[in-house]
Design an enzyme around this catalytic site. Structure first.
Site, PDB file in Angstrom:
ATOM      1  CE1 TYR A 142      35.048 -41.579   5.958  1.00  0.00           C
ATOM      2  CE2 TYR A 142      35.906 -43.401   4.664  1.00  0.00           C
ATOM      3  CZ  TYR A 142      35.038 -42.923   5.615  1.00  0.00           C
ATOM      4  OH  TYR A 142      34.158 -43.788   6.237  1.00  0.00           O
ATOM      5  CE  LYS A 167      31.562 -40.461   5.043  1.00  0.00           C
ATOM      6  NZ  LYS A 167      31.577 -41.935   4.855  1.00  0.00           N
TER       7      LYS A 167
END
Length: 291
Positions: A134, A162
């Site tokens: 992330y 992400k």
């Protein structure tokens, strides 16, 4: 776990006394599944994981798992201040029955790139679940740089990133790299058309709490190459998405939940609720997105 489709990082509903509202959380999970989402993320940034104690985080994971009942993919946010604690949270998610974990660099400590790489490699080596990187530098204070991502993409237990930096030039470089068995996931609510055009297959979108049906439709249209439909859907949603990305994101995700139809309560400190006028103005943007 194959990343493909819309994954919604759930808001965490709170009741009037500020406690986790598990009944409303179950309602939200069921509604999102009915809208066709590919999966859910529990205890992510949009879920205010940092404001939950250990027991509450575990209970939220359990409630989401129970409500989903094996129907969709489940990702657990395992962000924490230390690598060791994140690994413990991964073990907990595995025991409950999740399919993957979402992990950022630890906030506050500001590790360098070697430390970031070691953090993810340690977590991936000690996790029974696949790890999704992330990258959200405005929240963590550090960027997972391209060369670091390239090294981590070769790890067999790291399946994607992400990408939430907001810098599409960076995202495009990642997408052009075509890493093997590694998905570059859209992590920006206002950039899915760009990501999908360049080959991304998945989207982790906090605004999916607000526009689940519309965002599922946008993903389907992009995968079918119907870019006119993609543009139409983005034009309708964009004013609300831009508002969310401009500030008070978590508050607006809650204020507009399920097109403004579901009351999920307010945020917890250190965030403050929206003023009533701001909440109403945002809800009008959400209403304006309807055909």
């Amino acid at each position: 776990m194959k990343l493909d489709g819309l994954y919604v990082p759930l808001v965490t509903p709170f009741d009037r006394s500020g406690q986790v509202d598990h009944a409303t959380l179950e309602t939200l999970v069921g509604a999102l599944i009915d809208k066709g989402v590919a999966g859910l993320v529990a205890c992510g940034t949009t879920g205010e994981y940092y404001a939950l104690d250990d027991g509450e985080r575990r209970q939220v994971l359990q409630t989401v798992h129970r409500a989903a009942a094996g129907r969709i993919g489940l990702i657990a946010g395992i962000g924490d201040l230390s690598t060791r604690r994140s690994v413990e949270r991964s073990a907990e998610a595995h025991a409950i029955g999740y399919h993957a974990v979402l992990l950022s660099p630890p906030p506050y400590s500001l590790p360098g790139q070697d430390g970031i790489r070691a953090h993810f490699e340690y977590a991936a080596n000690h996790s029974k679940l696949p790890v999704i990187i992330y990258n959200f530098p405005t929240r963590t204070g550090v960027d997972v740089e391209f060369d670091t991502v390239a090294a981590l993409a070769a790890h067999p237990n790291i399946i994607g990133i992400k990408e939430s930096s907001g810098d599409f030039s960076r995202a495009l470089r990642l997408l052009q790299a075509r890493f093997a068995d590694f998905e570059v996931v859209c992590g920006c609510d206002d950039q899915p058309a760009d990501f999908f055009f360049w080959g991304a297959k998945s989207w982790i979108a906090g605004a999916g709490n607000v526009f689940p049906g519309e965002q599922v439709a946008l993903h389907a249209a992009a995968m079918a190459g119907d870019w006119d439909r993609v543009r139409e859907l983005m034009r309708r949603m964009y004013p609300a998405l831009h508002s969310m990305e401009s500030g008070d994101y978590n508050q607006k995700a809650k204020a507009g939940c399920l097109n403004g139809s579901l009351d999920v309560g307010d945020v917890r400190l250190p965030l403050l609720p929206l003023a009533q006028a701001a909440k109403q103005a945002f809800r009008e943007l959400v209403e304006g997105a309807q055909p």
